[in-house]
Write a protein that holds these residues in place. Structure first.
Motif, mmCIF file in Angstrom:
data_model
loop_
_atom_site.group_PDB
_atom_site.id
_atom_site.type_symbol
_atom_site.label_atom_id
_atom_site.label_comp_id
_atom_site.label_asym_id
_atom_site.label_seq_id
_atom_site.Cartn_x
_atom_site.Cartn_y
_atom_site.Cartn_z
ATOM 1 N N GLN A 110 0.838 -1.204 0.000
ATOM 2 C CA GLN A 110 0.000 0.000 0.000
ATOM 3 C C GLN A 110 0.873 1.254 0.000
ATOM 4 N N LEU A 111 1.943 1.229 0.799
ATOM 5 C CA LEU A 111 2.839 2.375 0.875
ATOM 6 C C LEU A 111 3.641 2.547 -0.421
ATOM 7 N N VAL A 112 3.947 1.443 -1.101
ATOM 8 C CA VAL A 112 4.600 1.536 -2.420
ATOM 9 C C VAL A 112 3.694 2.267 -3.404
ATOM 10 N N GLU A 113 2.398 1.953 -3.374
ATOM 11 C CA GLU A 113 1.430 2.634 -4.245
ATOM 12 C C GLU A 113 1.421 4.143 -3.981
ATOM 13 N N ILE A 114 1.483 4.508 -2.703
ATOM 14 C CA ILE A 114 1.468 5.935 -2.352
ATOM 15 C C ILE A 114 2.761 6.602 -2.819
ATOM 16 N N ALA A 115 3.897 5.913 -2.645
ATOM 17 C CA ALA A 115 5.176 6.443 -3.125
ATOM 18 C C ALA A 115 5.139 6.659 -4.644
ATOM 19 N N LYS A 116 4.517 5.722 -5.339
ATOM 20 C CA LYS A 116 4.381 5.826 -6.802
ATOM 21 C C LYS A 116 3.573 7.066 -7.180
ATOM 22 N N ALA A 117 2.459 7.301 -6.474
ATOM 23 C CA ALA A 117 1.608 8.464 -6.764
ATOM 24 C C ALA A 117 2.371 9.764 -6.521
ATOM 25 N N ILE A 118 3.159 9.795 -5.429
ATOM 26 C CA ILE A 118 3.936 11.009 -5.125
ATOM 27 C C ILE A 118 4.995 11.241 -6.201
ATOM 28 N N SER A 119 5.600 10.151 -6.677
ATOM 29 C CA SER A 119 6.659 10.272 -7.692
ATOM 30 C C SER A 119 6.135 10.828 -9.010
ATOM 31 N N LEU A 120 4.830 10.720 -9.234
ATOM 32 C CA LEU A 120 4.218 11.215 -10.474
ATOM 33 C C LEU A 120 3.909 12.714 -10.407
ATOM 34 N N ASN A 121 4.240 13.343 -9.254
ATOM 35 C CA ASN A 121 3.932 14.768 -9.044
ATOM 36 C C ASN A 121 2.452 15.056 -9.290
ATOM 37 N N GLU B 176 -10.014 3.450 0.249
ATOM 38 C CA GLU B 176 -9.824 2.578 1.429
ATOM 39 C C GLU B 176 -8.335 2.321 1.704
ATOM 40 N N PRO B 177 -7.530 3.396 1.848
ATOM 41 C CA PRO B 177 -6.078 3.182 1.941
ATOM 42 C C PRO B 177 -5.607 2.526 3.227
ATOM 43 N N THR B 178 -6.427 2.515 4.290
ATOM 44 C CA THR B 178 -5.952 1.960 5.560
ATOM 45 C C THR B 178 -6.495 0.573 5.861
ATOM 46 N N SER B 179 -7.166 -0.044 4.886
ATOM 47 C CA SER B 179 -7.847 -1.323 5.166
ATOM 48 C C SER B 179 -6.887 -2.413 5.628
ATOM 49 N N ALA B 180 -5.593 -2.315 5.245
ATOM 50 C CA ALA B 180 -4.646 -3.366 5.641
ATOM 51 C C ALA B 180 -3.494 -2.818 6.478
ATOM 52 N N LEU B 181 -3.646 -1.605 7.023
ATOM 53 C CA LEU B 181 -2.552 -0.994 7.768
ATOM 54 C C LEU B 181 -2.742 -1.123 9.275
ATOM 55 N N GLU C 113 1.125 2.363 11.177
ATOM 56 C CA GLU C 113 1.224 2.678 9.743
ATOM 57 C C GLU C 113 0.152 3.687 9.322
ATOM 58 N N ILE C 114 -1.034 3.580 9.927
ATOM 59 C CA ILE C 114 -2.092 4.541 9.637
ATOM 60 C C ILE C 114 -1.664 5.936 10.084
ATOM 61 N N GLU C 115 -1.061 5.997 11.266
ATOM 62 C CA GLU C 115 -0.578 7.282 11.793
ATOM 63 C C GLU C 115 0.422 7.907 10.831
ATOM 64 N N TYR C 116 1.314 7.078 10.288
ATOM 65 C CA TYR C 116 2.315 7.600 9.353
ATOM 66 C C TYR C 116 1.662 8.024 8.037
ATOM 67 N N LEU C 117 0.696 7.242 7.581
ATOM 68 C CA LEU C 117 -0.019 7.605 6.349
ATOM 69 C C LEU C 117 -0.704 8.960 6.505
ATOM 70 N N PHE C 118 -1.344 9.184 7.655
ATOM 71 C CA PHE C 118 -2.013 10.465 7.893
ATOM 72 C C PHE C 118 -1.007 11.617 7.856
ATOM 73 N N LYS C 119 0.195 11.369 8.395
ATOM 74 C CA LYS C 119 1.267 12.379 8.361
ATOM 75 C C LYS C 119 1.633 12.700 6.912
ATOM 76 N N VAL C 120 1.747 11.645 6.079
ATOM 77 C CA VAL C 120 2.067 11.836 4.649
ATOM 78 C C VAL C 120 0.963 12.634 3.958
ATOM 79 N N ILE C 121 -0.301 12.273 4.259
ATOM 80 C CA ILE C 121 -1.436 12.973 3.634
ATOM 81 C C ILE C 121 -1.413 14.454 4.003
ATOM 82 N N ARG C 122 -1.131 14.749 5.276
ATOM 83 C CA ARG C 122 -1.089 16.157 5.710
ATOM 84 C C ARG C 122 0.056 16.914 5.023
#
Length: 493
Positions: free
Chosen positions: A148-159, A167-172, A176-185
């Motif tokens: 899931q985090l690889v997918e997010i890294a891919k999206a960020i790399s595309l600018n 449903e990004p947290t369904s398997a976190l 990991e959810i806390e870190y994802l929220f930090k990335v989203i912010r």
């Protein structure tokens, strides 16, 4: 006034015999987290697929930064600044993390891939999402959460200007959810617009600036997150009030139905616990705590090193799913799509697959009796399907879960039902229905073992809760004494 990055106006979409979207409006501004909510089948996925170029639309306007989007296909959407992270991850397991992040756009010179640049750039994006893995590692060796985090890294790399998260947290895990929220912010602070789709209302209220509610293919309304409460939002989503998400349960606890002593496999150690007749017992813990591995041990999938399992006074003769079934155990697995449903088969065949012996004489299947039992079960637990011949893969997540429950409820000798993540990926209305079914079954005397990552549902449904960490049980709480704080404390320390 700020201009939206993306704007949908009067959007209509029809499929043969189905009006999927009816006059939908939606927009998102730079730096905004805009939540999209609604029951399964409300039209959220259809809108996402239109925005990302998977579907065209029948009527309406679609603009990006004030100009007609004119998106032809998914690659076109990516090139115009829109990325989607689907719940069903879109990665190639046999390729490396780096090759997945830069899939279709590997840095090259004179036809040769610049591997050093590829790995260093990928490493940079992985660090942004808090994923500490070697970019050269094949994706198939990562956990679902890491993928899931690889997918997010891919999206960020595309600018990307807009990132849609389904449903990004369904398997976190919570960490990991806390870190994802930090990335989203952080993405939001850098003016990226986030479309956030989730059935977890706590996440919606914590993260979003605005919420758009869909029901039956239409937009019910868009509200500022701070202006609405959870009950009002639920009413917008389901069209009715859910007086109490968790039904009243006054169990008539009977004798011990399941007695486990010192159960040890390669993944769990010294597990001792019991479940009584008519009791709902929950298992809590962080990701990797061993909860799912315990269900696999109980159901005979994993080899037992030592320990005993006694069901209704009789010791389990051996560790095999067949032996577990014969002893009265049933299992609804964590991942219904991979380990539960047979997507190419009908609702009927999915439902009767473990109880065919009731409907057969020799090689002859008594289809009349089989169909009557299936229809009775469809009516009993309110499975919404056009017919029992419908492919189960065409049903919503909540209805697929009900089919899996029905599969075991058709067995006349069912004594204990193990349900791993009973409401994962299920909308709020279907959740309430699943809880009601579970409580009703327990009231009728069935024993239930429930594994869940959602602490509110464990606290709301279970009579007792065990906590696991590192493959061991670290705590036990009665309903009256359990709290989120105590469960987390035992899961961490």
């Amino acid at each position: 006034m700020k201009q939206p990055i993306l704007k949908i106006k009067n959007m209509h979409k029809t499929f043969p015999g189905v009006y999927a979207l009816k006059g939908v409006e939606f927009d998102i501004f730079p730096g905004e987290v805009h939540a999209l909510v609604g029951e399964n089948g409300a039209g959220k996925s259809t809108l996402i697929k239109i925005m990302s170029g998977v579907y065209d639309f029948s009527e309406g306007e679609y603009e990006i930064e004030g100009k007609s989007a004119n998106i032809q296909n998914p690659l076109d959407a990516i090139n115009k600044g829109l990325s989607v992270i689907y719940q069903e991850l879109n990665l190639v397991g046999s390729l490396s993390v780096a090759e997945n992040v830069y899939f279709g756009r590997l840095p090259a010179k004179n036809g040769q891939v610049k591997w050093k640049e590829l790995y260093s750039e990928t490493k940079r994006y992985l660090e942004m999402v808090g994923l500490n893995v070697d970019p050269r590692l094949k994706v198939q060796y990562l956990s679902v959460a890491q993928q899931q985090l690889v997918e997010i890294a891919k999206a960020i790399s595309l600018n990307s200007k807009v990132i849609i998260m389904d449903e990004p947290t369904s398997a976190l895990s919570p960490k990991e959810i806390e870190y994802l929220f930090k990335v989203i912010r952080e993405l939001s602070a850098s003016s990226v617009g986030i479309v956030y789709v989730s059935h977890k209302l706590s996440e919606i209220f914590e993260l979003s600036n605005r919420i758009t509610v869909f029901r039956d293919g239409q937009r019910v309304g868009t509200v500022n997150t701070g202006d609405v409460g959870e009950q009002h939002l639920i009413m917008m989503m389901v069209g009715r009030e859910l007086a109490d998400m968790f039904p009243k349960h006054t169990p008539a606890i009977g004798d011990v139905m399941l007695d486990v002593k010192d159960l040890t496999t390669e993944k769990v150690s010294d597990i001792t616990f019991n479940i009584r007749k008519g009791e709902i017992v929950g298992f809590s813990g962080l990701m990797g705590a061993g909860r799912t591995e315990l269900t696999m041990a109980l159901f005979g999938v994993d080899r037992h090193i030592r320990g005993t399992i006694t069901i209704d006074g009789k010791k389990l003769a051996g560790a095999s799913p067949n032996e577990a079934r014969k002893s009265g155990l049933g299992l609804v697995p964590e991942n219904r799509k991979e380990g539960g449903i047979f997507p190419g088969l009908s609702v009927l065949k999915n439902m009767t697959i473990v109880s065919l012996s009731y409907f057969t004489s020799g090689i002859h299947i008594h289809t009349g009796a089989e169909r009557k039992s299936v229809q009775d079960m469809i009516n009993s637990i309110s499975i919404r399907t056009p017919s029992m011949e419908q492919l189960v893969s065409k049903l919503s997540g909540g209805n697929q879960q009900k089919v899996l429950l029905a599969r075991w409820l058709l067995k006349k000798d069912l004594k204990l039902l193990i349900i791993d993540e009973p409401t994962r990926g299920i909308d709020v209305g279907a959740k309430a229905e699943i809880y009601e079914i579970m409580v009703k079954l327990a009231d009728q005397g069935l024993s239930i073992l429930m594994v869940s990552s959602e602490l509110p549902e464990l606290l709301g449904v279970c009579d007792r809760i065990y906590v696991m960490k590192n493959g061991r049980i670290t705590g036990e709480f009665n309903k009256s004494e359990a709290s989120e704080e105590l469960l987390l404390e035992k899961a961490i320390h």
